[in-house]
Scaffold this active site. Structure first.
Site, PDB file in Angstrom:
ATOM      1  N   ARG A   1       6.426  -0.116   3.206  1.00  0.00           N
ATOM      2  CA  ARG A   1       6.545  -0.158   1.731  1.00  0.00           C
ATOM      3  C   ARG A   1       7.114   1.180   1.256  1.00  0.00           C
ATOM      4  O   ARG A   1       6.357   2.125   1.024  1.00  0.00           O
ATOM      5  CB  ARG A   1       5.173  -0.414   1.091  1.00  0.00           C
ATOM      6  CG  ARG A   1       4.552  -1.708   1.519  1.00  0.00           C
ATOM      7  CD  ARG A   1       3.209  -1.973   0.886  1.00  0.00           C
ATOM      8  NE  ARG A   1       2.507  -2.990   1.654  1.00  0.00           N
ATOM      9  CZ  ARG A   1       2.755  -4.299   1.575  1.00  0.00           C
ATOM     10  NH1 ARG A   1       3.646  -4.754   0.728  1.00  0.00           N
ATOM     11  NH2 ARG A   1       2.093  -5.149   2.338  1.00  0.00           N
TER      12      ARG A   1
ATOM     13  N   CYS B   1       2.505  -8.245  -0.493  1.00  0.00           N
ATOM     14  CA  CYS B   1       3.852  -8.201  -1.091  1.00  0.00           C
ATOM     15  C   CYS B   1       3.920  -9.099  -2.326  1.00  0.00           C
ATOM     16  O   CYS B   1       4.573  -8.749  -3.318  1.00  0.00           O
ATOM     17  CB  CYS B   1       4.904  -8.657  -0.086  1.00  0.00           C
ATOM     18  SG  CYS B   1       4.918  -7.671   1.415  1.00  0.00           S
TER      19      CYS B   1
HETATM   20  C1  BEZ Z   1       1.248  -8.405   3.134  1.00  0.00           C
HETATM   21  O1  BEZ Z   1       0.213  -8.996   2.879  1.00  0.00           O
HETATM   22  O2  BEZ Z   1       2.114  -8.201   2.289  1.00  0.00           O
HETATM   23  C2  BEZ Z   1       1.456  -7.896   4.520  1.00  0.00           C
HETATM   24  C3  BEZ Z   1       0.368  -7.469   5.236  1.00  0.00           C
HETATM   25  C4  BEZ Z   1       0.554  -7.025   6.519  1.00  0.00           C
HETATM   26  C5  BEZ Z   1       1.819  -7.007   7.086  1.00  0.00           C
HETATM   27  C6  BEZ Z   1       2.896  -7.422   6.340  1.00  0.00           C
HETATM   28  C7  BEZ Z   1       2.724  -7.853   5.056  1.00  0.00           C
END
Ligand code: BEZ
Length: 238
Positions: A138, A55
């Site tokens: 997402r 993110c």
């Molecule tokens: C992230 O790195 O943004 C992420 C990865 C797995 C679950 C939630 C967020």
């Protein structure tokens, strides 16, 4: 259909429908969606959680591209099921400490919605329990100047989005509207565009005889040229 916590079913938003309306608190004050964006394109996107690496890379990229989207009359609005103070702390940390692919000191100026109750996330089908029950996937919703959903993308938690594609979709949608055409596979401005199939035998014959401003390999496969400059001049304001 998706089940919410009270076991009521809520319809998932769909392409061609009015974007579900909501009021929300954001890092830039309260917004009334999509009404506040009438006359503009807006991309509403969700991310799973603040202070997570994928993110973070996406937010830095979105923030770096904000001006480019604005030139195409498009605003950005983010959302996660975190609270306002988490959003503020995360965005401040990103701006002060994180560099991604040469992008650093980025200031996120677009609104980031707090949605602790998941009310908005559920309305937009962003909570997909097979992937996660406590985080949004997402999602990317393209809403046009009339408040109609025009494209929806969903990515899983582990996959960072492709921003070339996110921008390409915006330009392709606007080009299709402006020139009343469709865009073929992997289209980019300057490539030939598709003219929709002729509505009658007479029109198809006239096309096949090369009487119109297009090239037809078959009655159902007609294309024409639109210069890159013409596309960009129509869509982009500097
Ligand atoms: C992230 O790195 O943004 C992420 C990865 C797995 C679950 C939630 C967020």
């Amino acid at each position: 259909m998706e089940q919410n916590n009270e076991n009521k079913t809520t319809a998932m938003p769909r392409i061609g429908e009015k974007a579900p309306e909501f009021k929300a608190v954001t890092t830039q004050g309260e917004i009334h969606f999509p009404n506040d964006y009438s006359g503009q394109w807006v991309i509403l996107f969700s991310h799973p959680a603040d202070f997570t690496p994928v993110c973070t890379s996406e937010f830095i990229t979105f923030a770096s591209l904000e001006k480019k989207f604005a030139e195409a009359n498009c605003k950005l609005v983010g959302l996660s099921v975190d609270g306002l103070y988490s959003h503020i702390a995360w965005l401040r940390t990103i701006g002060e400490k994180i560099e991604y692919k040469g992008m650093k000191n980025v200031e996120v100026k677009f609104p980031l919605i707090e949605d602790i109750t998941m009310e908005v996330a559920k309305k937009y089908g962003m909570i997909q329990p097979g992937e996660a029950t406590t985080k949004a996937v997402r999602a990317v919703f393209y809403v046009d100047p009339k408040g109609i959903i025009r494209t929806i993308l969903y990515y899983p938690l582990s996959l960072g989005r492709n921003f070339d594609e996110i921008y390409r979709i915006l330009i392709a949608l606007q080009t299709a509207d402006a020139f009343n055409i469709a865009t073929p596979a992997d289209w980019r401005p300057g490539d030939d565009v598709i003219v929709s199939p002729a509505g009658s035998c007479g029109a198809a014959k006239s096309r096949m005889e090369g009487k119109e401003d297009m090239t037809c390999q078959e009655w159902f496969f007609c294309s024409k040229k639109i210069d890159k400059e013409k596309v960009l001049k129509t869509i982009l304001k500097k």
